[in-house]
Design an enzyme around this catalytic site. Sequence first.
Site, PDB file in Angstrom:
ATOM      1  N   GLY A 155     -23.275 -11.218 -45.321  1.00 36.76           N
ATOM      2  CA  GLY A 155     -23.251 -11.963 -46.569  1.00 36.76           C
ATOM      3  C   GLY A 155     -21.974 -11.704 -47.335  1.00 36.76           C
ATOM      4  N   ARG A 156     -22.087 -11.729 -48.651  1.00 36.23           N
ATOM      5  CA  ARG A 156     -20.919 -11.604 -49.518  1.00 36.23           C
ATOM      6  C   ARG A 156     -20.170 -10.291 -49.289  1.00 36.23           C
ATOM      7  NH1 ARG A 156     -20.503  -9.945 -55.123  1.00 36.23           N
ATOM      8  NH2 ARG A 156     -22.693  -9.375 -54.987  1.00 36.23           N
ATOM      9  N   ILE A 157     -20.905  -9.193 -49.151  1.00 36.65           N
ATOM     10  CA  ILE A 157     -20.260  -7.896 -48.944  1.00 36.65           C
ATOM     11  C   ILE A 157     -19.939  -7.672 -47.477  1.00 36.65           C
ATOM     12  CG2 ILE A 157     -20.604  -5.398 -49.121  1.00 36.65           C
ATOM     13  CD1 ILE A 157     -22.297  -5.940 -51.623  1.00 36.65           C
ATOM     14  N   SER A 176     -28.173 -10.502 -38.249  1.00 36.29           N
ATOM     15  CA  SER A 176     -29.297 -10.505 -39.177  1.00 36.29           C
ATOM     16  C   SER A 176     -30.222 -11.607 -38.687  1.00 36.29           C
ATOM     17  CB  SER A 176     -28.854 -10.774 -40.628  1.00 36.29           C
ATOM     18  OG  SER A 176     -28.416 -12.107 -40.780  1.00 36.29           O
ATOM     19  N   THR A 236     -24.526   1.718 -47.447  1.00 36.58           N
ATOM     20  CA  THR A 236     -24.226   1.610 -48.877  1.00 36.58           C
ATOM     21  C   THR A 236     -25.075   0.510 -49.512  1.00 36.58           C
ATOM     22  OG1 THR A 236     -22.418   0.057 -48.411  1.00 36.58           O
ATOM     23  CG2 THR A 236     -21.837   2.396 -48.577  1.00 36.58           C
ATOM     24  N   ARG A 238     -29.255  -0.356 -49.255  1.00 38.78           N
ATOM     25  CA  ARG A 238     -30.501   0.131 -49.839  1.00 38.78           C
ATOM     26  C   ARG A 238     -31.081   1.205 -48.932  1.00 38.78           C
ATOM     27  NH1 ARG A 238     -28.672  -1.947 -53.567  1.00 38.78           N
ATOM     28  NH2 ARG A 238     -29.575  -3.472 -55.021  1.00 38.78           N
ATOM     29  N   GLU A 267     -33.408   8.756 -56.606  1.00 38.08           N
ATOM     30  CA  GLU A 267     -32.128   8.962 -57.281  1.00 38.08           C
ATOM     31  C   GLU A 267     -32.359   9.307 -58.744  1.00 38.08           C
ATOM     32  OE1 GLU A 267     -29.497   5.668 -56.723  1.00 38.08           O
ATOM     33  OE2 GLU A 267     -29.678   5.683 -54.548  1.00 38.08           O
ATOM     34  N   HIS A 286     -24.438   7.407 -55.016  1.00 38.34           N
ATOM     35  CA  HIS A 286     -24.556   5.983 -55.337  1.00 38.34           C
ATOM     36  C   HIS A 286     -23.356   5.506 -56.160  1.00 38.34           C
ATOM     37  CE1 HIS A 286     -27.746   2.588 -55.722  1.00 38.34           C
ATOM     38  NE2 HIS A 286     -26.528   2.111 -55.493  1.00 38.34           N
TER      39      HIS A 286
END
Length: 319
Positions: A155-157, A176, A236, A238, A267, A286
């Site tokens: 996707g975008r990242i 995916s 990086t 989830r 966290e 994070h």
Amino acid sequence: MHLRCVVLDDYQNAATGLADWSPLGDTVEVVSLREHLGGEDELAAALATADIVVTLRERVPFPASLLARLPRLKLLIASGMRNTVIDYAAARAHGITVCGTASSSTPPVELTWALLLSLARGIVEEANSLRDGGPWQQTVGADLHGRTLGLLGLGRIGSRVAQVGLAFGMRVTAWSENLTKERADEVGVQRATSKEELLTTGDFVSVHLALGDRTRGLLGPAELALLKPTAYLINTSRAAIVDQDALLTALHEGRIAGAGLDVFDTEPLPADHPLRTAPRLLATPHLGYVSRANYTTYYGQAVENIQAYLAGSPVRQLP
């Protein structure tokens, strides 16, 4: 009218320093909390007098039970335009407006490569040894050129991570459930025919998927067992996408070369958490979204959201 705005999880005390809150004048009192509030009772007490709350990413859940204990809350602002830990139906029932902000894909892309490169070249180990007067050169770096980078998600990242991999001369594959060959061709990468193919062929595997029913626990014991013993895993995205116990076992048994994590099931990570001492692990607290540009956007648009709400025309409403 005098309103109280509470900014949660402002660890670096950045909220008031990287955004101009002066347009709100004396109408809104802004209070930032640097310490994380983990329990619902603690949150209910701290936010009892809050009319507006600014929450950072998905650090703090806002279930119906908590929202019911915040009678003054009228505006909840989340950084980013996706938040899975807010009960939107309960917010509507209590007359709470929920808004988001824009976010940049650049910081998580950069951190992904910071972790990957640091693992590949033993940066932390070598830097610490040099500083402490230890042996000169202890590790043998893993080359990137000609190696395979497997991306779970394009996707975008993920697509931007792919571009960097291609610039390094890597063979980049992606998978995916919904990835098409057309999308892979558009980015210039190869579409793996299956998750299993991507895992067995990847020298570096990086996770860039949204968390949902289909991706929760996507990499469990069976999947991690497919990785090469020389492979590195980067997450990086989830934490819940990767089975934490299975990853710990793989690291302790040396079944993969290493892992880089920026996300965790809990966290902040408890002081006695086993991930803090796991071998072959490079972990950061994070930091994927923590950058000056991102914070300036988050908090700057939080101010805009408050202004719009006070004017009776809320913007960037969620979901």
